[in-house]
Design a protein around this motif. Structure first.
Motif, PDB file in Angstrom:
ATOM      1  N   THR A  55       0.228   8.991 -50.626  1.00 47.48           N
ATOM      2  CA  THR A  55       1.192   8.196 -49.882  1.00 47.48           C
ATOM      3  C   THR A  55       0.322   7.170 -49.312  1.00 47.48           C
ATOM      4  OG1 THR A  55       1.975  10.286 -48.592  1.00 47.48           O
ATOM      5  CG2 THR A  55       2.109   8.339 -47.323  1.00 47.48           C
ATOM      6  N   LEU A  56       0.960   5.784 -49.358  1.00 55.66           N
ATOM      7  CA  LEU A  56       0.805   4.419 -48.974  1.00 55.66           C
ATOM      8  C   LEU A  56       1.663   4.119 -47.404  1.00 55.66           C
ATOM      9  CD1 LEU A  56       1.017   3.002 -52.582  1.00 55.66           C
ATOM     10  CD2 LEU A  56      -1.055   4.128 -51.584  1.00 55.66           C
ATOM     11  N   ARG A  57       0.510   3.229 -46.740  1.00 59.69           N
ATOM     12  CA  ARG A  57       1.554   3.075 -45.563  1.00 59.69           C
ATOM     13  C   ARG A  57       0.854   1.903 -44.999  1.00 59.69           C
ATOM     14  NH1 ARG A  57       0.612   8.413 -43.182  1.00 59.69           N
ATOM     15  NH2 ARG A  57       2.585   9.917 -43.630  1.00 59.69           N
ATOM     16  N   CYS A  94       2.084  -6.051 -62.395  1.00 56.83           N
ATOM     17  CA  CYS A  94       2.932  -5.493 -61.447  1.00 56.83           C
ATOM     18  C   CYS A  94       2.202  -5.092 -60.013  1.00 56.83           C
ATOM     19  CB  CYS A  94       3.824  -4.263 -61.778  1.00 56.83           C
ATOM     20  SG  CYS A  94       2.721  -2.835 -61.723  1.00 56.83           S
ATOM     21  N   ALA A  95       2.861  -5.169 -58.931  1.00 57.43           N
ATOM     22  CA  ALA A  95       2.196  -4.758 -57.614  1.00 57.43           C
ATOM     23  C   ALA A  95       1.710  -3.408 -57.486  1.00 57.43           C
ATOM     24  CB  ALA A  95       3.081  -5.288 -56.592  1.00 57.43           C
ATOM     25  N   LEU A  96       2.708  -2.565 -57.693  1.00 54.26           N
ATOM     26  CA  LEU A  96       2.477  -0.977 -57.858  1.00 54.26           C
ATOM     27  C   LEU A  96       2.871  -0.440 -59.140  1.00 54.26           C
ATOM     28  CD1 LEU A  96       1.773   1.716 -56.332  1.00 54.26           C
ATOM     29  CD2 LEU A  96       3.993   1.652 -55.279  1.00 54.26           C
ATOM     30  N   THR A 112       4.667   8.185 -52.126  1.00 56.11           N
ATOM     31  CA  THR A 112       5.418   7.876 -51.037  1.00 56.11           C
ATOM     32  C   THR A 112       4.868   6.389 -50.583  1.00 56.11           C
ATOM     33  OG1 THR A 112       6.092   9.769 -50.611  1.00 56.11           O
ATOM     34  CG2 THR A 112       6.569   8.109 -48.941  1.00 56.11           C
ATOM     35  N   ALA A 113       5.731   5.404 -50.593  1.00 55.25           N
ATOM     36  CA  ALA A 113       5.178   3.923 -49.850  1.00 55.25           C
ATOM     37  C   ALA A 113       6.139   3.845 -48.642  1.00 55.25           C
ATOM     38  CB  ALA A 113       5.241   3.060 -51.127  1.00 55.25           C
ATOM     39  N   LEU A 116      10.423   5.107 -51.592  1.00 55.01           N
ATOM     40  CA  LEU A 116      10.123   3.838 -50.656  1.00 55.01           C
ATOM     41  C   LEU A 116      10.944   3.993 -49.280  1.00 55.01           C
ATOM     42  CD1 LEU A 116      10.405   1.373 -53.591  1.00 55.01           C
ATOM     43  CD2 LEU A 116       8.592   2.379 -52.806  1.00 55.01           C
ATOM     44  N   SER A 117      10.201   3.786 -48.289  1.00 55.64           N
ATOM     45  CA  SER A 117      10.781   3.734 -46.873  1.00 55.64           C
ATOM     46  C   SER A 117      10.360   2.529 -46.294  1.00 55.64           C
ATOM     47  CB  SER A 117      10.470   4.884 -46.208  1.00 55.64           C
ATOM     48  OG  SER A 117      11.204   5.008 -44.959  1.00 55.64           O
TER      49      SER A 117
END
Length: 524
Positions: free
Chosen positions: A83-85, A115-117, A125-126, A152-153
């Motif tokens: 998870t990335l936030r 690419c960025a990610l 989950t980002a 993605l959220s």
């Protein structure tokens, strides 16, 4: 809320751990890594499961920056998570991966692409992340996922309008995009290149100001669900569906695009969208090789060029219960190149040209619609097998139904009123049965040119000039018809010989009739 004491803290410039990769290296699976605001300019690689990596402060900028390769590479096993936030990804794309102008069509996902990610495997989950590619020097992807699941959220993914970029590239992966903004990408906003077994959901998002397309859904029998989005101002289709795809496009607002939705050799279901103010057609569907069925239900389609345009002899459309197909600059519904359609229970009105236009060699079943107030014919058709049944066709500026060279056309049990002419048929052979045709400004039914027509049990009344007008070289069989309250109930000026006693006997005329005298003999 205070951060947990057992987390790993990253603070640039001072502190025990100064960069994110160092924290990942010492972390155990399941560790939370909390990152202080600052600029981090090293590549990040994650192979440990369960990590939660997040910005320390909600409003503090944690900027990740790199010049080449993937800024963040996540490579996990199938069920492992990450998870990335709260990160801001900045990529300059100084290294050029390819000189191919069609680079996106030949895209190969490798571990060193720009690419960025980049997600290869696992469930990632980002949340609350930003991507900016405004300073890239070469074409690239923002987010890329292959053989994985990406969620993605509340992310913003900004491209470069001068250098080619794609917001999200998904191949053989699950994809869930919610409440995101994908914008200003020159090679398209989102590309979904999945198999039928993979799940894709795009919802509550803004897909805007992209070139080529907003969203591309491709591949045989693959399904993406695209719902509750704003898809607008894309220089190309808002949504492009190709290669046998069967996506569901539901309850979106699709406006100010070059084309609202474009369908090529595919069978999507287009449900309850508001498709308006596009520069080209609202929905443009075409087949070249594949048999396709497009379902269009419950939409509002207005202020486009044509509301719906269908082309191709392998294309069949079901257009049903759309409450508003109107105010389009050309036709509400247009069929070309042998396309077929069932047009059922729609409201089709106030289009600048025809309500429904069936170009020669197309076929349709037009049933139980309200078709009114169109500036040209409410329905216009040429050669092709068509059935027009149980519609209300009214207040057209020109004809209620206009037919040219039509054969195998049946007009049955309609109410046709307050048009210029009720039915005008030129050079055709048609059947007109059980209709109520009244209060038109000129004639109820005019048959002109050449052809043989059958008219049974129609009520034609209160038309301003004539009820039945049969002229030129038309031969018409009339049985069980009623003409009344017209200035002239029937006028036969055809050079084809009709059975005048039968015309009188087998029909009911109340008022003036203009029939030729019967020929009892020929004088040599």
């Amino acid at each position: 809320m205070d951060p947990p004491m057992d987390a790993i803290y990253v603070t640039p410039g001072f502190g025990q751990i100064k960069n994110i990769q160092e924290a990942i290296n010492i972390a155990t699976p399941g560790t939370r890594i909390i990152v202080s605001p600052g600029l981090y300019s090293r590549q990040i690689k994650i192979t440990k499961p369960g990590l939660i990596i997040e910005a320390k402060e909600i409003n503090g900028e944690v900027q990740l920056s790199i010049n080449a390769g993937p800024l963040m590479l996540i490579e996990l096993k199938n069920e492992e998570t990450c998870t990335l936030r709260g990160f801001k990804f900045i990529h300059s794309g100084e290294r050029q991966d390819t000189e191919d102008e069609n680079w996106i069509n030949n895209m190969q996902i490798t571990q060193d692409i720009n690419c960025a990610l980049l997600v290869i495997g696992g469930i990632v989950t980002a949340e609350d992340c930003q991507v900016t590619l405004g300073s890239i020097k070469s074409p690239m992807l923002a987010f890329a996922v292959q053989d994985a699941q990406l969620n993605l959220s509340h992310c913003e993914i900004k491209g470069n309008e001068e250098i080619g970029s794609v917001g999200v590239f998904c191949r053989n992966s699950g994809l869930n995009i919610h409440s995101c903004k994908v914008f200003k990408h020159k090679e398209g906003g989102i590309i979904i290149d999945n198999k039928p077994s993979q799940s894709t959901m795009i919802s509550e998002s803004a897909i805007v100001n992209n070139t080529k397309f907003g969203i591309l859904c491709k591949n045989q029998d693959a399904v993406a669900v695209v719902q509750h989005n704003k898809i607008m101002q894309n220089e190309g289709p808002g949504i492009l569906i190709i290669d046998g795809n069967i996506s569901k496009i539901k309850e979106n607002e699709i406006k100010y695009n070059e084309i609202g939705i474009e369908v090529l050799d595919s069978s999507p279901h287009i449900i309850k969208n508001k498709i308006r103010c596009n520069f080209g057609n609202g929905i443009n569907a075409k087949t070249t090789t594949m048999i396709s069925t497009v379902k269009i239900n419950g939409n509002q389609i207005y202020e486009n060029e044509n509301g719906i345009c269908l082309k191709g002899d392998n294309l069949r459309a079901i257009i049903e219960e759309n409450p508003f197909i109107g105010n389009n600059r050309k036709a509400g519904i247009r069929l070309e190149e042998s396309a077929e359609a069932d047009i059922i229970s729609n409201d089709i009105y106030e289009n600048i040209c025809q309500g429904i236009l069936l170009v020669t060699q197309t076929s349709a079943n037009v049933e139980k619609n309200k078709i009114y107030g169109n500036l040209r014919a409410n329905i216009a058709l040429g050669l092709g097998k068509t059935r027009i049944q149980e519609n209300r066709i009214y207040k057209g500026r020109c004809e209620g139904v206009f037919l040219f060279e039509s054969v195998n056309c049946q007009i049955i049990s309609n109410e046709i009123y307050e048009n210029n002419d009720g039915i005008l048929a030129v050079d055709g052979s048609i059947e007109i049965n059980n209709n109520s045709i009244h209060d038109n400004k000129r004639t109820g039914i005019t048959l002109a040119g050449n052809g043989e027509c059958i008219l049974r049990e129609n009520e034609v009344f209160r038309n301003s000039a004539c009820g039945f007008n049969i002229r030129d070289s038309i031969f018409a069989t009339l049985m069980g018809n009623k003409g009344f309250e017209n200035p002239i109930q029937i006028c036969v000026l055809s050079d084809k010989e009709h059975n005048i006693p039968s015309l009188r006997k087998d029909n009911e005329w109340k008022g003036e009739v203009q029939l030729p005298l019967p020929s009892y003999c020929n004088l040599l």
